[in-house]
Design an enzyme around this catalytic site. Structure first.
Site, PDB file in Angstrom:
ATOM      1  CD  GLU A 159      16.575   3.583  46.515  1.00 36.34           C
ATOM      2  OE1 GLU A 159      17.101   2.489  46.762  1.00 36.34           O
ATOM      3  OE2 GLU A 159      17.023   4.381  45.675  1.00 36.34           O
ATOM      4  CG  ASN A 200      14.109  10.214  48.291  1.00 35.58           C
ATOM      5  OD1 ASN A 200      13.521  11.074  47.640  1.00 35.58           O
ATOM      6  ND2 ASN A 200      15.338   9.796  47.998  1.00 35.58           N
ATOM      7  CG  HIS A 236      17.576   8.370  39.657  1.00 35.04           C
ATOM      8  ND1 HIS A 236      18.645   9.231  39.594  1.00 35.04           N
ATOM      9  CD2 HIS A 236      17.411   8.068  40.970  1.00 35.04           C
ATOM     10  CE1 HIS A 236      19.109   9.443  40.823  1.00 35.04           C
ATOM     11  NE2 HIS A 236      18.374   8.752  41.671  1.00 35.04           N
ATOM     12  CD  GLU A 264      18.090  10.148  45.030  1.00 31.06           C
ATOM     13  OE1 GLU A 264      18.562   9.311  44.239  1.00 31.06           O
ATOM     14  OE2 GLU A 264      17.874   9.908  46.236  1.00 31.06           O
ATOM     15  CG  ASP A 266      20.040  11.085  37.118  1.00 28.74           C
ATOM     16  OD1 ASP A 266      19.009  10.391  37.011  1.00 28.74           O
ATOM     17  OD2 ASP A 266      21.035  10.715  37.777  1.00 28.74           O
TER      18      ASP A 266
HETATM   19  C1  XIL Z   1      24.245   6.765  44.557  1.00 27.76           C
HETATM   20  C2  XIL Z   1      25.496   7.615  44.535  1.00 27.76           C
HETATM   21  O1  XIL Z   1      25.310   8.703  43.649  1.00 27.76           O
HETATM   22  C3  XIL Z   1      26.688   6.806  44.128  1.00 27.76           C
HETATM   23  O2  XIL Z   1      27.892   7.548  44.232  1.00 27.76           O
HETATM   24  C4  XIL Z   1      26.786   5.570  45.005  1.00 27.76           C
HETATM   25  O3  XIL Z   1      27.840   4.741  44.539  1.00 27.76           O
HETATM   26  C5  XIL Z   1      25.491   4.793  44.995  1.00 27.76           C
HETATM   27  O4  XIL Z   1      24.424   5.653  45.380  1.00 27.76           O
HETATM   28  N1  XIL Z   1      19.173   6.518  44.807  1.00 27.76           N
HETATM   29  C6  XIL Z   1      19.611   7.124  45.944  1.00 27.76           C
HETATM   30  C7  XIL Z   1      21.010   7.626  46.005  1.00 27.76           C
HETATM   31  O5  XIL Z   1      18.834   7.353  46.865  1.00 27.76           O
HETATM   32  O6  XIL Z   1      21.535   7.559  47.299  1.00 27.76           O
HETATM   33  C8  XIL Z   1      21.901   6.896  45.056  1.00 27.76           C
HETATM   34  O7  XIL Z   1      23.179   7.530  45.079  1.00 27.76           O
HETATM   35  C9  XIL Z   1      21.315   6.889  43.676  1.00 27.76           C
HETATM   36  C10 XIL Z   1      19.995   6.178  43.667  1.00 27.76           C
END
Ligand code: XIL
Length: 474
Positions: A159, A200, A236, A264, A266
């Protein structure tokens, strides 16, 4: 095989395993081929985020069965591995790596340099630029070295961008400038030359200001010869908002000479879910899978948690949830079957085999009749997970239950059970309630499950009886 997501021998082995399944799987157990097997046949991996507290029971069983890549949800982040400067806490991450190895899964390391989940010694310390640079290099070097040979892909920098495509103003950029990215990648390469190194980020799935910033960075890193192997697209998503140009965007990155991955995934919705939303979500998952499969250099898709029970969404986005392919009871949702179909599977829930109607009336009424059993099985070539629901169809409440059944032949060994004790003697199984679920009110149900290994054959169980009285089976 167009990709090298898994080694050739692993592919051959899995192809052989898949062939074995198709020969030996009894029709009554026409269980769906695991996502990982389907994905491997397509030349990609199918991953999930997993946390330390998910390494036992049903989460471990589903993760190990369905997925061939694991990303630790939190356990490799800076605050977890280096809570005190120079003192490492590898235990939780090591446990996940061991789980992955035991289940023949690869590991995506997540992550090395990020603005979030940093230990307070780092965020509240005041370091000179040189000190901060050295701290970062040491952390990257130590962590990559610790997991050398065990982590296939590393999210080295996570990020780094603002929404407008400029560099995020965080600890790293503010003190070190954008060169921290190349420096972290270079240190990671030195520590494990075989690991695939990624940047990422999120909201970079479509072509927009942020993804343009990322694109320009990757282009310039490649031109300078900085080691970068791939770009991770977190994905996401909000229901119905998968960008229509996701595939084209993946392709333009791939054309820079890097791999791409969905890291990641969802798809969150306002809760409660309903069938319309779940169908839209399934369509969204289909789109993402097809976008990755449509780009040769897309090496795999990881879901950010495979179940709604432990997903990060509800606690991060109040009022939203139901974002993953399995519901809160670990049952596959339409999104699961959408992934399965996109990967070339049948994409439909397993059906129980049709039973032929009796040609003659039975001379005696069936015994018992106070219980109805639903037996669901998810089987692969060496093991299976059974989920059993028992309904009290009688007129009296049940307090304390023993469910028995038989499996005609083959060798099965129960390895793990939940919500019941499950034992086996010869071909006879016995499941007994635990302290908290002995009571089944009239019309109510209780569910339990178990994992088992099998060899030879694994026929459909028969003769279910509750406290000695025969049950109907569906
Ligand atoms: C999230 C985890 O899933 C949570 O359990 C934690 O509290 C916060 O981080 N982007 C990312 C991940 O790169 O590391 C994050 O994971 C979600 C967003």
């Amino acid at each position: 095989m167009r990709r090298s997501a898994v080694g050739g021998s692993a592919v051959a082995m899995l192809a052989a395993a898949a062939a074995l399944v198709s020969v030996t799987m009894p029709s009554a157990h026409a269980a769906d081929t695991p996502l990982r097997t389907l994905a491997e046949a397509k030349g990609i991996y199918m991953g999930t985020a997993l946390m330390q507290n998910e390494l036992t029971g049903i989460s471990a069983s589903i993760a190990g069965t369905q997925f061939d890549s694991v990303t630790p949800g939190n356990e490799m982040k800076w605050e977890s591995v280096e809570p005190t400067r120079g003192t490492y806490n590898w235990g939780p991450a090591d446990q996940i790596v061991s789980f992955a190895q035991a289940n023949n899964m690869q590991v995506r390391g997540h992550n090395l340099v990020w603005h979030s989940q940093l230990p307070s010694w780092l965020t509240s310390g005041s370091f000179t630029n040189q000190q901060l640079h050295d701290i970062m290099i040491k952390h990257v070097t130590d962590e990559v070295t610790h997991f050398k040979g065990k982590v296939v892909h590393w999210d080295v920098v996570n990020e780094p961008f603002n929404e407008d495509g400029t560099f995020r103003s965080d600890l790293w950029y503010n003190q070190l400038g954008s060169s921290y990215i190349a420096d972290a990648l270079t240190a990671a390469r030195a520590a494990d030359p075989n690991a695939k190194l990624y940047i990422n980020d999120y909201n970079v799935e479509g072509e927009n200001a942020k993804s343009n910033g990322l694109y320009n960075l990757v282009k310039s890193l490649k031109q300078q010869g900085v080691p970068i192997d791939g770009v991770g697209f977190q994905a996401h998503f909000i229901l119905g908002q998968v960008p229509s140009d996701f595939k084209a965007n993946l392709q333009r990155f791939a054309d820079l000479g890097v791999d791409v991955a969905v890291t990641e995934l969802d798809v969150r919705m306002q809760t409660p879910a309903d069938s319309t939303k779940l169908q839209q979500q399934a369509n969204d998952y289909t789109a993402v899978m097809n976008d990755c499969l449509g780009v040769t250099r897309c090496v795999g898709v990881t879901v950010w948690g495979f179940n709604d029970a432990t997903s990060w969404v509800p606690s991060t986005f109040p009022g939203q949830g139901a974002a993953t392919p399995y519901d809160e009871n670990y049952q596959p949702k339409p999104a699961y079957y959408a992934i399965q179909a996109a990967l070339g599977g049948n994409g439909t829930p397993p059906t129980t085999p049709p039973t032929s109607p009796p040609t003659t009336q039975p001379s005696t009424p069936p015994p018992g009749g106070n219980c109805a059993v639903t037996y669901g099985v998810n089987q692969w070539n060496t093991g299976f997970t059974a989920n059993i629901t028992v309904k009290n169809t009688g007129s009296a409440p049940i307090s304390g239950w023993t469910l028995t059944w038989n499996q005609a032949s083959g060798t099965q060994t129960v390895t793990q059970a939940w919500n019941a004790t499950v034992t086996k003697s010869g071909t006879a199984y016995t499941a007994k309630n635990l302290s908290y679920n002995g009571a089944i009110a009239v019309g109510a149900s209780t569910s339990f499950g178990f994992n088992a290994d099998w060899s030879g054959s694994n026929p459909t169980p028969t003769g279910f009886a509750l406290n000695g009285g025969a049950c109907t089976v569906s």
